[in-house]
Design a protein around this motif. Structure first.
Motif, PDB file in Angstrom:
ATOM      1  N   ALA A  15      39.005  33.135  44.485  1.00  0.00           N
ATOM      2  CA  ALA A  15      38.709  33.625  43.130  1.00  0.00           C
ATOM      3  C   ALA A  15      38.693  35.141  43.121  1.00  0.00           C
ATOM      4  O   ALA A  15      37.767  35.784  42.640  1.00  0.00           O
ATOM      5  CB  ALA A  15      37.383  33.060  42.636  1.00  0.00           C
ATOM      6  N   GLY A  16      39.761  35.753  43.698  1.00  0.00           N
ATOM      7  CA  GLY A  16      40.021  37.163  43.407  1.00  0.00           C
ATOM      8  C   GLY A  16      40.590  37.184  41.996  1.00  0.00           C
ATOM      9  O   GLY A  16      40.708  36.134  41.345  1.00  0.00           O
ATOM     10  N   MET A  36      38.163  27.309  43.969  1.00  0.00           N
ATOM     11  CA  MET A  36      37.233  27.260  45.096  1.00  0.00           C
ATOM     12  C   MET A  36      37.219  28.615  45.799  1.00  0.00           C
ATOM     13  O   MET A  36      38.286  29.127  46.165  1.00  0.00           O
ATOM     14  CB  MET A  36      37.717  26.184  46.059  1.00  0.00           C
ATOM     15  CG  MET A  36      36.697  25.827  47.081  1.00  0.00           C
ATOM     16  SD  MET A  36      37.131  24.261  47.819  1.00  0.00           S
ATOM     17  CE  MET A  36      36.817  23.147  46.502  1.00  0.00           C
ATOM     18  N   GLU A  37      36.049  29.200  45.921  1.00  0.00           N
ATOM     19  CA  GLU A  37      35.924  30.548  46.490  1.00  0.00           C
ATOM     20  C   GLU A  37      34.956  30.485  47.664  1.00  0.00           C
ATOM     21  O   GLU A  37      33.861  29.933  47.530  1.00  0.00           O
ATOM     22  CB  GLU A  37      35.438  31.504  45.387  1.00  0.00           C
ATOM     23  CG  GLU A  37      34.828  32.810  45.843  1.00  0.00           C
ATOM     24  CD  GLU A  37      35.786  33.732  46.585  1.00  0.00           C
ATOM     25  OE1 GLU A  37      36.938  33.909  46.138  1.00  0.00           O
ATOM     26  OE2 GLU A  37      35.380  34.258  47.644  1.00  0.00           O
ATOM     27  N   GLY A  39      33.440  33.040  49.050  1.00  0.00           N
ATOM     28  CA  GLY A  39      32.339  33.993  48.870  1.00  0.00           C
ATOM     29  C   GLY A  39      31.601  33.738  47.577  1.00  0.00           C
ATOM     30  O   GLY A  39      31.594  32.615  47.059  1.00  0.00           O
ATOM     31  N   ARG A  43      31.116  40.658  44.464  1.00  0.00           N
ATOM     32  CA  ARG A  43      31.309  41.027  45.869  1.00  0.00           C
ATOM     33  C   ARG A  43      32.264  42.226  45.943  1.00  0.00           C
ATOM     34  O   ARG A  43      33.091  42.435  45.070  1.00  0.00           O
ATOM     35  CB  ARG A  43      31.848  39.849  46.680  1.00  0.00           C
ATOM     36  CG  ARG A  43      33.115  39.186  46.135  1.00  0.00           C
ATOM     37  CD  ARG A  43      34.357  39.727  46.767  1.00  0.00           C
ATOM     38  NE  ARG A  43      35.593  39.043  46.383  1.00  0.00           N
ATOM     39  CZ  ARG A  43      36.350  39.398  45.359  1.00  0.00           C
ATOM     40  NH1 ARG A  43      35.995  40.389  44.558  1.00  0.00           N
ATOM     41  NH2 ARG A  43      37.494  38.769  45.115  1.00  0.00           N
ATOM     42  N   GLU A  48      42.607  48.513  44.036  1.00  0.00           N
ATOM     43  CA  GLU A  48      42.026  48.798  42.728  1.00  0.00           C
ATOM     44  C   GLU A  48      42.904  49.468  41.695  1.00  0.00           C
ATOM     45  O   GLU A  48      42.550  49.485  40.519  1.00  0.00           O
ATOM     46  CB  GLU A  48      40.788  49.684  42.944  1.00  0.00           C
ATOM     47  CG  GLU A  48      39.720  49.018  43.786  1.00  0.00           C
ATOM     48  CD  GLU A  48      39.392  49.743  45.071  1.00  0.00           C
ATOM     49  OE1 GLU A  48      40.262  50.484  45.569  1.00  0.00           O
ATOM     50  OE2 GLU A  48      38.289  49.574  45.594  1.00  0.00           O
ATOM     51  N   ARG A 132      36.637  46.305  41.274  1.00  0.00           N
ATOM     52  CA  ARG A 132      36.906  44.874  41.460  1.00  0.00           C
ATOM     53  C   ARG A 132      35.635  44.022  41.477  1.00  0.00           C
ATOM     54  O   ARG A 132      35.667  42.856  41.057  1.00  0.00           O
ATOM     55  CB  ARG A 132      37.693  44.662  42.764  1.00  0.00           C
ATOM     56  CG  ARG A 132      39.089  45.290  42.805  1.00  0.00           C
ATOM     57  CD  ARG A 132      40.125  44.367  42.213  1.00  0.00           C
ATOM     58  NE  ARG A 132      40.024  43.017  42.696  1.00  0.00           N
ATOM     59  CZ  ARG A 132      40.599  42.533  43.798  1.00  0.00           C
ATOM     60  NH1 ARG A 132      41.351  43.308  44.538  1.00  0.00           N
ATOM     61  NH2 ARG A 132      40.448  41.264  44.139  1.00  0.00           N
ATOM     62  N   ALA A 187      45.431  31.294  46.873  1.00  0.00           N
ATOM     63  CA  ALA A 187      45.272  32.660  46.350  1.00  0.00           C
ATOM     64  C   ALA A 187      44.205  33.378  47.161  1.00  0.00           C
ATOM     65  O   ALA A 187      43.454  34.197  46.649  1.00  0.00           O
ATOM     66  CB  ALA A 187      44.871  32.596  44.872  1.00  0.00           C
ATOM     67  N   ALA A 213      43.939  50.683  57.901  1.00  0.00           N
ATOM     68  CA  ALA A 213      43.129  51.458  56.955  1.00  0.00           C
ATOM     69  C   ALA A 213      41.691  51.596  57.431  1.00  0.00           C
ATOM     70  O   ALA A 213      41.169  50.729  58.133  1.00  0.00           O
ATOM     71  CB  ALA A 213      43.159  50.792  55.585  1.00  0.00           C
ATOM     72  N   HIS A 337      50.444  37.857  47.050  1.00  0.00           N
ATOM     73  CA  HIS A 337      49.572  38.676  47.897  1.00  0.00           C
ATOM     74  C   HIS A 337      49.109  37.896  49.130  1.00  0.00           C
ATOM     75  O   HIS A 337      48.785  38.477  50.171  1.00  0.00           O
ATOM     76  CB  HIS A 337      48.367  39.170  47.094  1.00  0.00           C
ATOM     77  CG  HIS A 337      47.356  39.901  47.924  1.00  0.00           C
ATOM     78  ND1 HIS A 337      47.687  41.013  48.667  1.00  0.00           N
ATOM     79  CD2 HIS A 337      46.041  39.677  48.150  1.00  0.00           C
ATOM     80  CE1 HIS A 337      46.615  41.440  49.303  1.00  0.00           C
ATOM     81  NE2 HIS A 337      45.606  40.650  49.016  1.00  0.00           N
ATOM     82  N   PRO A 344      48.802  49.914  50.880  1.00  0.00           N
ATOM     83  CA  PRO A 344      48.415  50.259  49.502  1.00  0.00           C
ATOM     84  C   PRO A 344      49.256  51.367  48.865  1.00  0.00           C
ATOM     85  O   PRO A 344      49.138  51.596  47.664  1.00  0.00           O
ATOM     86  CB  PRO A 344      46.960  50.707  49.635  1.00  0.00           C
ATOM     87  CG  PRO A 344      46.638  50.762  51.071  1.00  0.00           C
ATOM     88  CD  PRO A 344      47.749  50.171  51.856  1.00  0.00           C
ATOM     89  N   GLY A 349      50.091  46.340  44.828  1.00  0.00           N
ATOM     90  CA  GLY A 349      49.351  45.085  44.974  1.00  0.00           C
ATOM     91  C   GLY A 349      48.986  44.370  43.685  1.00  0.00           C
ATOM     92  O   GLY A 349      49.290  43.183  43.523  1.00  0.00           O
ATOM     93  N   ILE A 350      48.340  45.083  42.757  1.00  0.00           N
ATOM     94  CA  ILE A 350      47.869  44.412  41.542  1.00  0.00           C
ATOM     95  C   ILE A 350      49.062  43.945  40.709  1.00  0.00           C
ATOM     96  O   ILE A 350      49.124  42.787  40.273  1.00  0.00           O
ATOM     97  CB  ILE A 350      46.930  45.349  40.731  1.00  0.00           C
ATOM     98  CG1 ILE A 350      45.615  45.544  41.484  1.00  0.00           C
ATOM     99  CG2 ILE A 350      46.690  44.791  39.329  1.00  0.00           C
ATOM    100  CD1 ILE A 350      44.611  46.477  40.809  1.00  0.00           C
TER     101      ILE A 350
END
Ligand SMILES: Cc1cc2nc3c(=O)[nH]c(=O)nc-3n(C[C@H](O)[C@H](O)[C@H](O)COP(=O)(O)OP(=O)(O)OC[C@H]3O[C@@H](n4cnc5c(N)ncnc54)[C@H](O)[C@@H]3O)c2cc1C
Length: 504
Positions: A15-16, A36-37, A39, A43, A48, A132, A187, A213, A337, A344, A349-350
């Motif tokens: 669930a990003g 289903m996540e 975390g 968070r 971004e 985020r 995902a 990074a 992704h 980045p 990415g987005i």
């Protein structure tokens, strides 16, 4: 083990923002969906900065799939007007500042060590830096509001497929449950679930880019414009306030991103060349301290920094690149992704995740029974994603090759901006778009590959003359000419591009 009474058409793992928006769209298409996540929101999440392409896709998803509230998130002004409680930042474009070892940042009247590329005309119309933590939590709450079953702190432990149906064994804090669904969308943003459930390998072997990074979120970081002012560096002809952009500091070892939010936080991190043997031997703290010691103005920024409560520490990633060996199988597919990630740089990415949502939803909508024709489409999807990752990799790898030669970096990075223009123009003119950034366009591929070879020849030399740099720049200018509606590499612009994208 409890058996969940409901049978779902589609289970989405992760669930990003990508997983949640996909669920909301598919729900509005009439699918019975659950998310289903592993975390729990809110968070911390990295990744971004949006782009005009991301904004276009958000608007299109909003109108096509009847999610009117999503539209507001496509511009800073409408976002903050409708949801001031969800933090974000103004992103007017891409800004780059080259720093040299041992020297404070300096430049000249031609802006030789700066590059500012505007993407939008005003703060209110601008792209955004997504905080985020807030945004993803808002989307997860929307899942519930739309009646979509959402299980957090839950993981899939095993999956069995029989007669075209999945039986998932899940675990929520030792509470085991069985859930049935016809199809799975991965995902999760990494290759780990596909590896666990389907033994699909992920590898970085195909990539030219090799980077890692070191990053965190900071509170009350001094602004770069303030520092430029203290140094008497003129900024009057900047197309926008550089702190209201995706701000990059270019070093010899890699680059830094600085993405500000309107809650006094900044996402700040180094993306570093993985081929640098001495950095590779250092601990996270040593890297952080060594680079500050080497670049006085980076030290100036960070010496006044305080880590934000979340994540509250400096994080070091392993090598960023990874690609699944396959993007789908019987009864499942992975989102872009999750399939692969390069770096980045250029904030792909987005936009790329959102472009993936469009594509996946279309495929599933047109193949509601998940039968054979879907798999022919998935085969094409896989080939497309691999081609796109190849182009992004090439564009990013070229940048890492030129970070010691800012003029070359500047010229090379114009390929990204030119390809972006082509892709944006197609979307704006309602022409079909099959490949992100026109990665499948033979002319785009030829320009990218030929220019990359020219670049490698130059950067492989022991020294590069000013004349060679100018010839390379002229070559790029000539090659991107058919797409260059923004005057990119026009010497009169002095690295200050006031507007590159079409009026959005
Ligand atoms: C260092 C770095 C900087 C970046 N900067 C940018 C940028 O500036 N701009 C940009 O556009 N992109 C950037 N990206 C890329 C960006 O992170 C991704 O595009 C974006 O996060 C994709 O979001 P997502 O929702 O697909 O995945 P994620 O944000 O990764 O979300 C995946 C979700 O899945 C959950 N999950 C994981 N495993 C499981 C499991 N087994 N079961 C259930 N749930 C699971 C996670 O908890 C998470 O909530 C950056 C990436 C990195 C690594």
């Amino acid at each position: 083990m409890a058996e969940h009474p409901r049978h779902y058409d589609i289970l989405i793992a992760g669930a990003g923002f990508a997983g949640s928006i996909t669920a909301l769209v598919l729900n509005n298409c009439g699918f019975k969906v659950c998310v289903m996540e592993k975390g729990k929101h809110p968070r911390f999440a990295i990744g971004e900065s949006s782009t005009p392409i991301a904004d276009m896709i958000l608007r299109s998803l909003s109108s096509q799939y009847n999610l009117p509230w999503l539209y507001d998130f496509s511009r800073y002004g409408s976002w903050q007007q409708s949801h001031p409680e969800i933090a974000c930042g103004i992103k007017r474009g891409f800004s780059y500042f080259k720093h040299y070892p041992g020297k404070p940042f300096y430049t000249d009247t031609r802006h030789s060590n700066e590059l500012l590329v505007a993407a939008s005309v005003s703060d209110s119309m601008s792209d955004t830096n997504w905080f985020r933590s807030d945004f993803d939590a808002f989307l997860a709450a929307k899942l519930k509001a739309y009646g979509i079953d959402y299980y957090d702190t839950t993981e899939i432990e095993a999956a069995v497929r029989s007669n075209g149906q999945w039986t998932f064994s899940t675990n929520r804090k030792d509470d085991k449950m069985t859930i049935r669904a016809s199809f799975l969308i991965d995902a999760t943003g990494s290759g780990l679930l596909a590896k666990k459930l389907f033994s699909v390998k992920s590898s970085a072997a195909d990539f030219l880019t090799d980077s890692f990074a070191v990053f965190s979120h900071f509170d009350d970081l001094p602004t770069w414009m303030e520092i430029l002012q203290q140094k008497n560096i003129p900024t009057a002809d900047y197309p926008y306030n550089a702190d209201r952009s995706a701000l990059h500091h270019i070093l010899d070892e890699g680059w830094i991103w600085a993405l500000r939010f309107n809650n006094d936080r900044t996402s700040w991190g180094f993306a570093l060349n993985g081929n640098n043997a001495s950095l590779q031997k250092m601990s996270t703290d040593e890297i952080w301290n060594t680079l500050q010691a080497k670049y006085p103005d980076i030290h100036r920024i960070l010496s006044k920094s305080a880590l934000s409560a979340e994540p509250g520490r400096i994080i070091q990633s392993p090598r960023l690149q990874g690609k699944l060996e396959k993007c789908f199988g019987d009864g499942w597919l992975a989102m872009p992704h999750t399939i692969g990630f390069i770096d980045p740089l250029f904030s792909t990415g987005i936009a790329y995740s959102l472009a993936g949502i469009e594509r996946i939803v279309q495929m599933l909508y047109e193949n509601r029974d998940f039968d054979r024709p879907l798999y022919a489409r998935l085969k094409a999807y896989e080939a497309t994603v691999f081609e796109e990752l190849k182009l992004i990799d090439l564009l990013v790898a070229g940048c890492y090759n030129t970070m010691q030669h800012f003029q070359l970096f500047n010229a090379w990075s114009m390929l990204y901006f030119a390809f972006t223009i082509v892709y944006e123009q197609r979307r704006l003119n309602n022409l079909p778009v099959q490949y992100f950034l026109e990665a499948g366009n033979p002319r785009v591929q030829e320009i990218a590959q030929t220019t990359y070879k020219d670049l490698l020849k130059l950067t492989g030399q022991t020294s590069i003359s000013q004349q060679e740099i100018e010839v390379f720049t002229d070559t790029v200018r000539e090659r991107i000419k058919p797409y260059n509606t923004a005057g990119l590499l026009n010497p009169a612009a002095k690295n200050m591009y006031h507007h590159t994208v079409a009026e959005l």
